[in-house]
Design an enzyme around this catalytic site. Structure first.
Site, mmCIF file in Angstrom:
data_model
loop_
_atom_site.group_PDB
_atom_site.id
_atom_site.type_symbol
_atom_site.label_atom_id
_atom_site.label_comp_id
_atom_site.label_asym_id
_atom_site.label_seq_id
_atom_site.Cartn_x
_atom_site.Cartn_y
_atom_site.Cartn_z
ATOM 1 N N LYS B 80 38.962 -20.977 -3.380
ATOM 2 C CA LYS B 80 38.449 -22.019 -2.490
ATOM 3 C C LYS B 80 39.137 -21.919 -1.128
ATOM 4 O O LYS B 80 40.343 -21.667 -1.048
ATOM 5 C CB LYS B 80 38.703 -23.385 -3.128
ATOM 6 C CG LYS B 80 38.022 -24.556 -2.430
ATOM 7 C CD LYS B 80 38.292 -25.853 -3.196
ATOM 8 C CE LYS B 80 37.649 -27.059 -2.545
ATOM 9 N NZ LYS B 80 37.993 -28.325 -3.247
ATOM 10 N N SER B 155 33.977 -31.395 -3.846
ATOM 11 C CA SER B 155 33.965 -30.521 -2.701
ATOM 12 C C SER B 155 33.923 -29.031 -3.049
ATOM 13 O O SER B 155 33.526 -28.216 -2.226
ATOM 14 C CB SER B 155 35.201 -30.778 -1.849
ATOM 15 O OG SER B 155 36.376 -30.430 -2.549
ATOM 16 N N SER B 179 36.704 -32.947 -7.475
ATOM 17 C CA SER B 179 36.132 -31.782 -6.787
ATOM 18 C C SER B 179 36.122 -30.487 -7.586
ATOM 19 O O SER B 179 35.508 -29.506 -7.154
ATOM 20 C CB SER B 179 36.873 -31.540 -5.467
ATOM 21 O OG SER B 179 36.555 -32.531 -4.530
#
Lengths: 98, 509
Positions: B80, B155, B179
């Site tokens: 990420k 997210s 997330s």
């Protein structure tokens, strides 16, 4: 609990150092009012004798031996800077004229 | 599409150990898959073909010399974009960090490198991890591989979509309010938020320090456990890192897969089911609970009355911490610098205001302003102070629930994936996606989401959440793997086999 006004949003953005245009204020201020409204209920949930929790697990100070360790070189530290001069961060003026 | 990309990481590790494939071969297969489908999915913000292949070649050399760095040596991973990667752009999905190349690695990334996992690239995310749909990425949303018109969650939608679209066998996510778990639920993949402090936060660009936790994003529970073992453990560079060994997660996943749940007490959280949960989500949840009962588990209903206030507490604590954290974006030391229009010789403060206006998106601005409000004098006690007290109450709810249950369970997200754009300008509706995942972050306990099937009404994936007491992450894996095994048996194969095939673009290398 008071409502959040457009002027208040402008002031908060100012404190947070964000220039908001009038169009942005028109867009964001009502949304913030709705968000605040949805979390307002919290203000009378917990009794006075409930201790606050800042952190999920108990924390204690963490120390390490006072010995030198490698860190970033000056080049590395400056590598992402918007402007560099004489091996330093170059920044706009900090003080005003007066 | 090469068959290699559909295999699990555990399988690929075995194939590497047996000499049936090489890291270069399977890294190339995944890079080809990214080239073929990521135009539509947009899971990646940056792909590092050369770097990944170089790491793959080094891995093959270690294997050839009989010295693999660990079981996953040579199995590629996606990271990420909120984690600092030396030499690789790290943007956090924000314009304010466009083009920033960190001069150091996050500890988690160092561990991936030391364990020999080639890093394929950086995955898309809501700006500074603020969001539940990846639509708040400054670089455009990620699309759900099950239906490209729908959100992949957020997210960490990029990481979840990358594994769901077979672009990576493994990925790293971060979970501040759900997330990792919510994207797992809506993409039919597995996501684990470890105990707070279980994985180092050094080099993780902070959203909310007291809530953030990085963890594995995978297609199977065992793969998540294998990755958890690589990234977990104490780090002296993070003062909130737990100084204890990683719980025996791989062993627990293997034990769970054997299917025996005798003696395990499962607590269904009353406040996290029923009203507000989509019919098909609730139906798959109820069936999953029954499957665990069939495997020998005992079910109890538990009540966590303060959970109804978790969302409000979270949306005070998170913006408060975020507004302080993001103060570092001052246009001076790194990131974007924008000069205000029509101002001659602007001051540093004027440059900072202009930069933050140009560099931050709407959601970031909303949360910074909200946090500034909650922390301002006159409101502090009513908002931030109260939220911290609610946090105490939520911790107490967990403690009392774990007296009668070994794990707690709920649907991971209240709905299946919604359409892109549907909730973009309705922040409160967007926040409700995290209603079931937020309590774990507030209390620091670990949580896992495992696919529970497809909702009848829209044929989209649903997720089953398991929560365990702090430091008992192994329980997540045992229960998650048991449910996964029972469901695989019913379905006759992985849930992702039912996902529509993505159009593959012809690529010339």
């Amino acid at each position: 609990m008071p409502e959040i006004t457009r002027e208040e949003v402008r002031h908060l953005a100012d404190l947070a150092r964000i220039d908001l245009s009038d169009a942005e204020l028109d867009h964001l201020a009502p949304q913030l009012a709705v968000i605040l409204d949805s979390i307002r209920s919290i203000s009378d949930v917990a009794a006075d004798d409930i201790p606050p929790t800042s952190h999920p697990l108990p924390l204690t100070n963490v120390f390490r031996e006072d010995v030198a360790r490698p860190g970033l070189t000056a080049e590395e530290a400056l590598s992402g800077a918007p402007q560099v001069e004489d091996h330093r961060f170059a920044v706009p003026r900090i003080l005003g004229e007066e | 599409m090469s068959d290699l990309v559909r295999r699990t990481a555990a399988d690929l590790a075995d194939a590497l150990a047996a000499g049936e494939t090489t890291s270069v071969e399977l890294t190339e297969a995944h890079l080809d898959r990214i080239a073929a489908v990521d135009g539509d999915v947009h899971a990646f913000l940056h792909v590092d073909r050369e770097g990944a292949l170089e790491q793959a070649r080094a891995s093959d050399e270690r294997r050839a010399a009989g010295r693999p760095a660990g079981p996953l040596d040579g199995v590629p991973v996606a990271v990420k974009d909120v984690l600092a990667t030396k030499g690789l752009p790290t943007t956090c999905g924000s314009k304010i960090l466009e083009g920033w190349v960190p001069p150091y690695d996050a500890t988690l990334v160092t561990r991936l490198r030391e364990a020999g996992l080639p890093i394929l690239g950086k995955t898309n995310m809501d700006e500074f991890a603020m969001g539940s749909s990846t639509e708040h990425s400054a670089y455009g949303p990620t699309h759900n591989p099950w239906d490209l018109d729908r959100i992949p969650g957020g997210s960490g939608g990029g990481s979840a979509a990358a594994v769901a679209a077979f672009e990576a066998p493994l990925a790293i996510g971060t979970d501040t309010g759900g997330s990792i778990r919510q994207p797992g639920a809506v993409t039919g993949t597995v996501g684990v938020k470890p105990t707070y402090g279980g994985v180092s936060r050094y080099g993780l660009v902070a959203l909310a320090n007291s809530l953030d936790q990085a963890g594995p994003v995978t297609r199977t529970v065992l793969d998540a456990a294998l990755l958890h073992e690589v990234i977990g453990g104490h780090d002296p560079l993070d003062s909130t890192s737990v100084d204890q060994p990683v719980p025996p997660v791989v062993e627990a996943a293997r034990q769970g897969a054997a299917g025996d749940m005798k003696g395990v007490r499962i607590g269904v959280v009353k406040e996290l089911t029923g009203e507000g949960y989509q019919h098909g989500v609730q139906a798959r949840f109820d069936e999953s609970v029954q499957l665990l009962v069939d495997a020998g588990a005992e079910v109890v209903e538990v009540s966590c009355p303060s959970f109804v206030h978790a969302l409000a507490a979270y949306y005070l604590i998170l913006p408060s911490e975020a507004s302080s954290n993001l103060a570092k974006f001052d246009a001076m030391r790194y990131g974007l610098r924008v000069y205000p229009e029509g101002v001659e010789d602007p001051s540093a403060e004027e440059v900072m205001r202009a930069t933050r206006d140009a560099g931050f998106g709407d959601e970031v601005k909303r949360r910074i302003i909200l946090g500034t409000y909650a922390l301002s004098s006159g409101y502090y006690d009513a908002y931030y102070g109260q939220a911290q007290k609610v946090r105490t109450l939520i911790g107490r709810d967990f403690a009392s629930a774990f007296e009668s249950a070994d794990v707690l369970v709920s649907p991971t997200a209240p709905t299946t994936a919604f359409k892109l754009g549907e909730k973009l300008d309705d922040p409160v509706a967007m926040y409700l996606n995290d209603i079931a995942t937020i309590p774990a972050n507030l209390a620091g306990v670990p949580g896992l989401s495992v696919p529970s099937g497809l909702a009848d009404e829209d044929a989209l994936p649903t997720g089953f959440q398991v929560l365990a007491p702090a430091l008992a992450d192994d329980r997540l894996y045992r229960v998650g793997a048991a449910l996964e095994a029972a469901l695989l048996d019913r379905w006759g194969g992985p849930l992702l086999d039912k996902a529509p095939a993505l159009a593959e673009k012809e690529t010339v290398r």
